[in-house]
Design a protein around this motif. Structure first.
Motif, short mmCIF file in Angstrom:
data_model
loop_
_atom_site.label_atom_id
_atom_site.label_comp_id
_atom_site.label_asym_id
_atom_site.label_seq_id
_atom_site.Cartn_x
_atom_site.Cartn_y
_atom_site.Cartn_z
N CYS A 114 36.84 41.04 42.30
CA CYS A 114 37.28 41.96 43.35
C CYS A 114 38.53 42.72 42.90
CB CYS A 114 37.52 41.20 44.65
SG CYS A 114 39.08 40.33 44.72
N CYS B 64 43.58 42.60 47.10
CA CYS B 64 44.23 43.37 48.17
C CYS B 64 45.35 42.50 48.73
CB CYS B 64 43.22 43.76 49.25
SG CYS B 64 42.62 42.35 50.19
N CYS C 30 40.20 35.76 47.52
CA CYS C 30 40.51 34.93 48.69
C CYS C 30 39.25 34.21 49.16
CB CYS C 30 41.15 35.75 49.81
SG CYS C 30 40.01 36.88 50.60
#
Ligand code: SF4
Length: 363
Positions: free
Chosen positions: A267, A270, A302
């Protein structure tokens, strides 16, 4: 998943490697050493072959290089291509020395009769020729006719050369149409592939240093491969040629045309990310180089969103502050200590590897 339908081309044999027809896209690169330095060139050929280059091209600027090729070809793990400019007789010696293919730019050979002579000799050696038309050295009459080195000019030039050697019944030809302008390159290959079934060597010439060249090469080569055009590729970079091989493999793998290593999904991170995911993804990338199994592996930032965002992954890890999770296809399989996350991933990969090799042995 959609699959690219490749355009059917003629098959051409280069030593033990097939270019075209249904053969996998062939990865190739070129040495940067002086060919007369036999040990340095052989060493680089071996490094490139280890990295995944299935054909390696070497520069043959003079007779000493053409003769030196003999010692290199004898020990090379992959077929070698002699890169010839200006003097077609260098190709004759290269063939004697064991070159499995000749690359020429007919625009600088000195006339069609030289190309015919070369094709006759290549035929005797059962070696194919790559006709490498280059925007930088095109016939003036075509530049004048088309108002520049356009895609149509590149294609007409290639067709003219092909006509010359087809007249003597020589068809073991691979064609490249290179321009440093990416869009001209794309248009030229598209146009040419509509007109003939000769196998195509894709590349964007003079693409530049690593970062820029990688992008230009990926756009040019990737666009064409996605349209089913192209049989062998070389990513030109002003960098260590090992980088060319890495990028070339990645382009081919990204389009699902071949798989060399597991596919890594990660990913972009963020504000929810609680670990150094850049480092973690880099570590996983290194680990995956030890596996050649066709699976997708995810590294996510996450635990809340990671598994869901990487549902397509066969195996995935998500890292939190103190612990991480392992998941398969979006389903959490266990929670582990952060410092043990990579070991757990390796265990999973080993398990998959054994499972897959067991399957193939059972077939
Ligand atoms: Fe952000 Fe988590 Fe999605 Fe990564 S997986 S982008 S950290 S929400």
């Amino acid at each position: 998943m959609d699959i690219i339908e490749r355009k059917k081309t003629r098959a051409v044999r280069v030593g033990n490697v097939t270019i075209g027809s249904k053969a996998p896209i062939v990865i190739q690169s070129m040495t940067t050493t002086k060919t007369t330095d036999v040990s340095a060139t052989l060493e680089q050929v071996c490094q490139l072959a280890d990295a995944g280059s299935e054909l390696v091209r070497v520069a043959v600027p003079d007779l000493s290089s053409a003769k030196a090729l003999e010692k290199i070809a004898k020990k090379s793990p992959v077929p070698l291509i002699a890169d010839i400019h200006y003097d077609h007789r260098l190709a004759f010696q290269s063939l004697e020395s064991g070159a499995a293919k000749i690359r020429v730019n007919p625009g600088n050979l000195g006339g069609p009769d030289k190309l015919v002579e070369l094709a006759r000799r290549a035929k005797q050696f059962k070696a194919p020729i790559r006709i490498g038309v280059n925007a930088g050295s095109m016939d003036r009459k075509l530049i004048h006719k088309y108002g520049g080195a356009t895609s149509a000019a590149l294609v007409e030039s290639a067709l003219e050369y092909l006509e010359v050697i087809q007249a003597i019944g020589f068809q073991d030809v691979v064609v490249s149409l290179k321009a440093s302008d990416v869009y001209t390159t794309i248009c030229a290959y598209r146009l040419f592939s509509e007109k003939t079934s000769y196998p195509l060597h894709l590349g964007v010439t003079g693409a530049g240093p690593l970062h820029i060249g990688m992008i230009k090469g990926s756009i040019g080569i990737g666009t064409l491969l996605a349209e089913g055009i192209g049989d062998t590729i070389r990513v030109s970079l002003t960098a260590n040629p090992l980088e060319e091989v890495k990028v070339a493999r990645q382009i081919v793998q990204s389009l699902g045309l071949r798989q060399f290593v597991p596919e890594l999904i990660s990913c972009p991170t963020c504000g929810r990310c609680e670990v150094d995911l850049v480092t973690l993804a880099g570590q996983v990338e290194e680990i995956l180089k030890n596996y050649s199994i066709p699976i997708k592996v995810a590294v996510m930032g996450c635990s809340v969103n990671g598994p869901g965002e990487a549902k397509e992954a066969d195996i995935g890890i998500s890292a939190g502050k103190k612990q991480g999770i392992l998941f398969r296809h979006g389903q959490v399989i266990r929670t582990v200590r952060l410092d043990n996350l990579l070991n757990e991933l390796i265990q999973e990969l080993d398990f998959k590897k054994n499972q897959m090799s067991g399957k193939s042995e059972g077939k």
